[in-house]
Motif scaffolding. Structure first.
Motif, PDB file in Angstrom:
ATOM      1  N   ILE A 193     -14.951 -35.372   2.082  1.00 42.02           N
ATOM      2  CA  ILE A 193     -14.032 -34.439   2.733  1.00 42.02           C
ATOM      3  C   ILE A 193     -13.033 -35.230   3.567  1.00 42.02           C
ATOM      4  CG2 ILE A 193     -13.871 -32.508   4.365  1.00 42.02           C
ATOM      5  CD1 ILE A 193     -16.837 -31.905   3.625  1.00 42.02           C
ATOM      6  N   ARG A 194     -11.784 -34.832   3.472  1.00 40.41           N
ATOM      7  CA  ARG A 194     -10.736 -35.512   4.231  1.00 40.41           C
ATOM      8  C   ARG A 194      -9.709 -34.488   4.696  1.00 40.41           C
ATOM      9  NH1 ARG A 194      -8.722 -40.784   4.689  1.00 40.41           N
ATOM     10  NH2 ARG A 194      -6.476 -40.920   5.076  1.00 40.41           N
ATOM     11  N   GLU A 195      -9.389 -34.518   5.974  1.00 44.40           N
ATOM     12  CA  GLU A 195      -8.360 -33.648   6.549  1.00 44.40           C
ATOM     13  C   GLU A 195      -8.599 -32.174   6.219  1.00 44.40           C
ATOM     14  OE1 GLU A 195      -6.149 -34.592   8.667  1.00 44.40           O
ATOM     15  OE2 GLU A 195      -6.485 -36.754   8.491  1.00 44.40           O
ATOM     16  N   GLY A 196      -9.840 -31.752   6.337  1.00 42.83           N
ATOM     17  CA  GLY A 196     -10.140 -30.336   6.181  1.00 42.83           C
ATOM     18  C   GLY A 196     -10.227 -29.824   4.765  1.00 42.83           C
ATOM     19  N   ARG A 197     -10.341 -30.708   3.781  1.00 45.47           N
ATOM     20  CA  ARG A 197     -10.490 -30.233   2.406  1.00 45.47           C
ATOM     21  C   ARG A 197     -11.374 -31.194   1.618  1.00 45.47           C
ATOM     22  NH1 ARG A 197      -7.072 -32.512  -1.455  1.00 45.47           N
ATOM     23  NH2 ARG A 197      -5.652 -34.107  -0.656  1.00 45.47           N
ATOM     24  N   VAL A 198     -12.074 -30.645   0.631  1.00 47.11           N
ATOM     25  CA  VAL A 198     -12.942 -31.448  -0.231  1.00 47.11           C
ATOM     26  C   VAL A 198     -12.067 -32.217  -1.213  1.00 47.11           C
ATOM     27  CG1 VAL A 198     -14.764 -31.383  -1.970  1.00 47.11           C
ATOM     28  CG2 VAL A 198     -14.861 -29.822  -0.009  1.00 47.11           C
ATOM     29  N   THR A 199     -12.208 -33.529  -1.192  1.00 43.09           N
ATOM     30  CA  THR A 199     -11.401 -34.367  -2.082  1.00 43.09           C
ATOM     31  C   THR A 199     -12.186 -34.866  -3.293  1.00 43.09           C
ATOM     32  OG1 THR A 199     -11.957 -36.353  -0.788  1.00 43.09           O
ATOM     33  CG2 THR A 199      -9.942 -35.142  -0.178  1.00 43.09           C
ATOM     34  N   GLU A 200     -13.511 -34.821  -3.212  1.00 43.62           N
ATOM     35  CA  GLU A 200     -14.329 -35.304  -4.326  1.00 43.62           C
ATOM     36  C   GLU A 200     -15.715 -34.689  -4.225  1.00 43.62           C
ATOM     37  OE1 GLU A 200     -15.849 -39.544  -6.339  1.00 43.62           O
ATOM     38  OE2 GLU A 200     -14.916 -39.513  -4.348  1.00 43.62           O
ATOM     39  N   SER A 201     -16.261 -34.316  -5.367  1.00 42.92           N
ATOM     40  CA  SER A 201     -17.651 -33.871  -5.441  1.00 42.92           C
ATOM     41  C   SER A 201     -18.270 -34.499  -6.672  1.00 42.92           C
ATOM     42  CB  SER A 201     -17.734 -32.337  -5.503  1.00 42.92           C
ATOM     43  OG  SER A 201     -17.133 -31.844  -6.674  1.00 42.92           O
ATOM     44  N   TRP A 202     -19.517 -34.927  -6.560  1.00 47.20           N
ATOM     45  CA  TRP A 202     -20.154 -35.579  -7.696  1.00 47.20           C
ATOM     46  C   TRP A 202     -21.666 -35.481  -7.591  1.00 47.20           C
ATOM     47  CZ3 TRP A 202     -18.586 -38.172  -3.409  1.00 47.20           C
ATOM     48  CH2 TRP A 202     -19.436 -39.141  -2.862  1.00 47.20           C
ATOM     49  N   ARG A 203     -22.310 -35.684  -8.728  1.00 41.64           N
ATOM     50  CA  ARG A 203     -23.768 -35.721  -8.817  1.00 41.64           C
ATOM     51  C   ARG A 203     -24.190 -37.181  -8.886  1.00 41.64           C
ATOM     52  NH1 ARG A 203     -27.665 -32.257  -9.810  1.00 41.64           N
ATOM     53  NH2 ARG A 203     -26.154 -30.587 -10.228  1.00 41.64           N
ATOM     54  N   TYR A 204     -24.977 -37.618  -7.904  1.00 47.26           N
ATOM     55  CA  TYR A 204     -25.399 -39.020  -7.889  1.00 47.26           C
ATOM     56  C   TYR A 204     -26.782 -39.215  -8.510  1.00 47.26           C
ATOM     57  CZ  TYR A 204     -28.424 -37.894  -3.900  1.00 47.26           C
ATOM     58  OH  TYR A 204     -29.404 -37.355  -3.092  1.00 47.26           O
ATOM     59  N   TRP A 205     -27.517 -38.115  -8.757  1.00 46.09           N
ATOM     60  CA  TRP A 205     -28.856 -38.208  -9.364  1.00 46.09           C
ATOM     61  C   TRP A 205     -29.090 -36.980 -10.221  1.00 46.09           C
ATOM     62  CZ3 TRP A 205     -33.606 -35.685  -9.612  1.00 46.09           C
ATOM     63  CH2 TRP A 205     -34.718 -36.453  -9.976  1.00 46.09           C
ATOM     64  N   SER A 206     -29.624 -37.193 -11.420  1.00 49.51           N
ATOM     65  CA  SER A 206     -29.907 -36.084 -12.333  1.00 49.51           C
ATOM     66  C   SER A 206     -31.372 -36.108 -12.736  1.00 49.51           C
ATOM     67  CB  SER A 206     -29.043 -36.184 -13.594  1.00 49.51           C
ATOM     68  OG  SER A 206     -27.669 -36.099 -13.275  1.00 49.51           O
ATOM     69  N   LEU A 207     -31.900 -34.946 -13.066  1.00 51.25           N
ATOM     70  CA  LEU A 207     -33.272 -34.879 -13.560  1.00 51.25           C
ATOM     71  C   LEU A 207     -33.385 -35.712 -14.831  1.00 51.25           C
ATOM     72  CD1 LEU A 207     -33.933 -31.095 -12.960  1.00 51.25           C
ATOM     73  CD2 LEU A 207     -35.082 -32.989 -11.810  1.00 51.25           C
ATOM     74  N   PRO A 208     -34.439 -36.520 -14.958  1.00 52.81           N
ATOM     75  CA  PRO A 208     -34.485 -37.557 -16.003  1.00 52.81           C
ATOM     76  C   PRO A 208     -35.077 -37.106 -17.331  1.00 52.81           C
ATOM     77  CG  PRO A 208     -36.286 -37.859 -14.459  1.00 52.81           C
ATOM     78  CD  PRO A 208     -35.524 -36.666 -13.982  1.00 52.81           C
ATOM     79  N   TYR A 209     -34.830 -35.873 -17.764  1.00 49.67           N
ATOM     80  CA  TYR A 209     -35.431 -35.414 -19.013  1.00 49.67           C
ATOM     81  C   TYR A 209     -34.709 -35.946 -20.251  1.00 49.67           C
ATOM     82  CZ  TYR A 209     -38.558 -32.404 -16.438  1.00 49.67           C
ATOM     83  OH  TYR A 209     -39.542 -31.951 -15.606  1.00 49.67           O
ATOM     84  N   ASP A 210     -33.605 -36.652 -20.045  1.00 52.00           N
ATOM     85  CA  ASP A 210     -32.916 -37.233 -21.196  1.00 52.00           C
ATOM     86  C   ASP A 210     -33.439 -38.628 -21.525  1.00 52.00           C
ATOM     87  OD1 ASP A 210     -31.971 -38.380 -18.898  1.00 52.00           O
ATOM     88  OD2 ASP A 210     -29.864 -38.382 -19.500  1.00 52.00           O
TER      89      ASP A 210
END
Length: 641
Positions: free
Chosen positions: A208-225
């Motif tokens: 978040i920067r200056e009152g707004r979300v600038t990036e969203s991401w998943r850093y870990w996923s369930l490992p069923y693959d």
């Protein structure tokens, strides 16, 4: 373990104090705020002291160079290992807390630090150098984190009630969330009851920067693959035993006394047995359970846990504290709904509240729990039903439609009747549709007559089902049982079980830890073949074999029972006045969510035992009571119900 809150944007410093006050129960030991008017940033914190009880653990906390600040809720179980690395790399510390480890790890690795963390957490880090705010939530979603974008900027908190301290937050309901609550009894992330509020999903982060979300991401996923292992079964058993033992030992780190839930089932008994072994004596691990007064539990085929818990406690040589309850526990329903932040239609949170309260009365601030065992190793009835599908799923569509039709004629007057009806209720659907539908508490087609004008706007069509979407996105190579377990952990575990366990325990100033959700153990379990988890009618087969050296035989062989209450019986008797009040025609018409005639017909059909709609009715009650607390008054209050 704490409560966090804050903002980025054009907010006043006073908001931080109001947010802290709204979730003061999460941190009775200390409180703090940080506000920078020029940077338009604010952090708030309520502290439940678990590690480094000294004032040096005060938050929001700065690194020694005052470059980054943090507000942190949770525990990092591998913080000592990480601290040794950081000291070797030249980083300085002024406390013994895991919080300061996070600060220095961020200074060294930035957001890549998330890959190194083993723990339960939700935190916000303010970086004065980049003028960015990082929000992150743990891999399985043990700790909650809500956020919203308002006309003034972005706000976040551990609980929705803290967000409601900001006047610019719109309290408009999200109709999709209401409909999901009726279908599943919980609402899948990122949705919440409020259209403007979102849950940060497990294993995800925001910048978040200056009152707004600038990036969203998943850093870990369930490992069923990942590839399923082909080890000898004996090796699988040994590995499960080793990983679970290591998870329990890792989660014993604490500067305050630790206790445990003990129901007498396999999961809680396994955690207690391994913790007792690691601590070197039973007297150092007080355990807590609940007992029901009266005959109502047997009326619904529920097995009472207490005798099993008592025998396990005796055999493991641990002290067991019991709280006895009856229908009067329903008096706590408004309080529980207030603390849940979400209208979850399940009596289990009331049980957990009583147990956590009992633990705190005995001076215990940390409880180990067996939560997650069923979601990692199987154990629910739907897992058995799924592995039995090959016996009939090969039938042509017409025959499967016949199975569905026959199941609808089974009267839900017994536990067996309800199981049979549900097993074939969706027999004519595709495989993935059936997997998602196992989580339904009512057929979607039965919901439409219940919807009022606010849930049936002009031009409305069936919702985009987030649960079905999640399973259809999985690789076709992932076996059916693993597809269902993916949904268990993605939604049912995080949005239902973990949410209520965190909220009601923190309402009592108690932290709950969940060894079965150790990321390393979860990854191992995901790579084991389905047959060692659900072995015919036996759930958690590999866990049962792994725990044979530590847990009494009767626990190993005991069938799964629910952690609930006789809701069907209570809804027809003790809760009947609540039904008549919360679902009265006048109430329903005024709220506009549900159709009075449709609700009346469903309630009567349930009382006549022509349909099993108990939990759907309870869901509508909880939604109405929740609205009275969180939508109607200017500020949420448990007395609003």
């Amino acid at each position: 373990m704490c409560g966090i809150a804050g903002f980025s944007g054009a907010f006043e410093a006073e908001l931080l104090e109001r947010m802290n006050a709204a979730q003061a129960h999460r941190g009775p030991d200390d409180a703090g705020t940080f506000f920078d008017a020029e940077a338009r940033i604010g952090l708030a914190h309520r502290r439940l002291s678990i590690i480094d009880l000294s004032p040096r653990g005060h938050q929001p906390m700065w690194d020694v160079g005052r470059r980054v600040a943090i507000s942190f809720n949770g525990e990092i179980y591998n913080y000592r290992e990480l601290r040794r690395e950081l000291v070797q790399d030249g980083y300085s510390f002024q406390s013994e807390s895991d919080t300061e480890v996070l600060l220095n790890l961020y200074l060294r690795d930035g957001a890549k630090m998330l890959a190194r963390l083993n723990g339960i957490f939700a935190f916000a880090i303010w970086d004065t150098r980049s003028r960015e705010l990082l929000l992150a939530r743990d891999q399985l979603g043990v700790k909650p984190l809500y956020w919203a974008t308002t006309p003034r900027g972005v706000i976040f908190a551990s609980e929705i009630k803290a967000l409601l301290a900001e006047p610019s937050l719109d309290r408009e309901l999200d109709p999709r969330a209401v409909r999901h609550h009726l279908l599943y009894l919980w609402c899948p992330a990122p949705l919440t009851m409020l259209a403007q509020v979102r849950k940060l999903e497990p294993g995800c982060a925001l910048r978040i920067r200056e009152g707004r979300v600038t990036e969203s991401w998943r850093y870990w996923s369930l490992p069923y693959d990942q590839e399923i292992v082909d080890w000898p079964v004996s090796d699988m058993i040994v590995q499960v035993r080793k990983y679970l033992r290591r998870a329990v030992e890792r989660q014993l780190v604490s500067d305050v006394p630790i206790g445990a839930f003990l129901s007498g089932g396999l999961d809680s008994s396994s955690v207690v047995a391994l913790a007792r072994r690691a601590l070197g004596g039973g007297g150092r691990l007080p355990c807590f359970t609940i007992g029901f007064r009266g005959e109502s539990t047997r009326s619904e085929g529920m097995a009472e846990d207490l005798p099993h818990a008592q025998r396990v406690a005796q055999q493991l040589d641990v002290e067991l504290h019991t709280i006895f309850v009856g229908p009067e526990m329903l008096d706590e329903l408004p309080k529980v709904l207030f603390h849940l932040d979400e209208p979850q239609a399940d009596p289990a949170p009331i049980n957990a509240l009583f147990i956590a309260s009992l633990a705190r009365q005995h001076g215990i601030k940390v409880l180990l729990s067996g939560a997650g065992g069923d979601d990692v190793f199987t154990g629910y009835r739907r897992h058995h039903a799924l592995v039995e599908e090959p016996w009939w799923a090969w039938l042509p569509p017409a025959a499967r439609r016949g199975l569905r039709s026959a199941s609808q004629r089974v009267r839900p007057t017994s536990d067996l009747g309800r199981r049979i009806g549900k097993a074939f209720r969706y027999a004519d659907l595709s495989a993935d549709e059936r997997i998602a539908a196992y989580f339904h508490w009512i057929e979607p087609g039965h919901l439409r007559p219940l919807f009022g004008p606010r849930l049936l706007p002009e031009g409305w069509g069936p919702d985009h089902d987030l649960v079905l979407d999640a399973v259809t996105r999985l690789s076709a190579s992932i076996p059916p049982l693993h597809r269902m377990l993916h949904l268990e952990k993605t939604f049912f575990l995080a949005d239902h079980n973990l949410n209520y366990v965190d909220k009601v325990s923190m309402a009592c100033g108690v932290e709950v830890r969940v060894p079965f959700l150790d990321p390393e153990l979860v990854t191992l379990a995901a790579r084991l073949p389905p047959f060692v988890k659900q072995h015919g009618r036996t759930g958690k087969w590999v866990l049962r074999r792994a725990m044979e050296p530590y847990v009494p035989r009767e626990v190993i062989e005991r069938k799964k029972t629910g952690f609930g209450a006789p809701l069907r019986e209570w809804l027809r008797h003790e809760l009947a006045p609540v039904v008549d009040d919360a679902l009265s025609p006048a109430t329903l018409t005024r709220r506009g969510l549900f159709d009075p005639d449709g609700v009346r017909r469903l309630v009567q059909q349930d009382r006549d035992r022509r349909v099993d709609a108990t939990y759907t009715i309870f869901s509508m009650i909880c939604i109405e009571l929740w609205c009275r607390m969180f939508i109607d008054p200017p500020t949420p209050s448990p007395g609003g119900a």
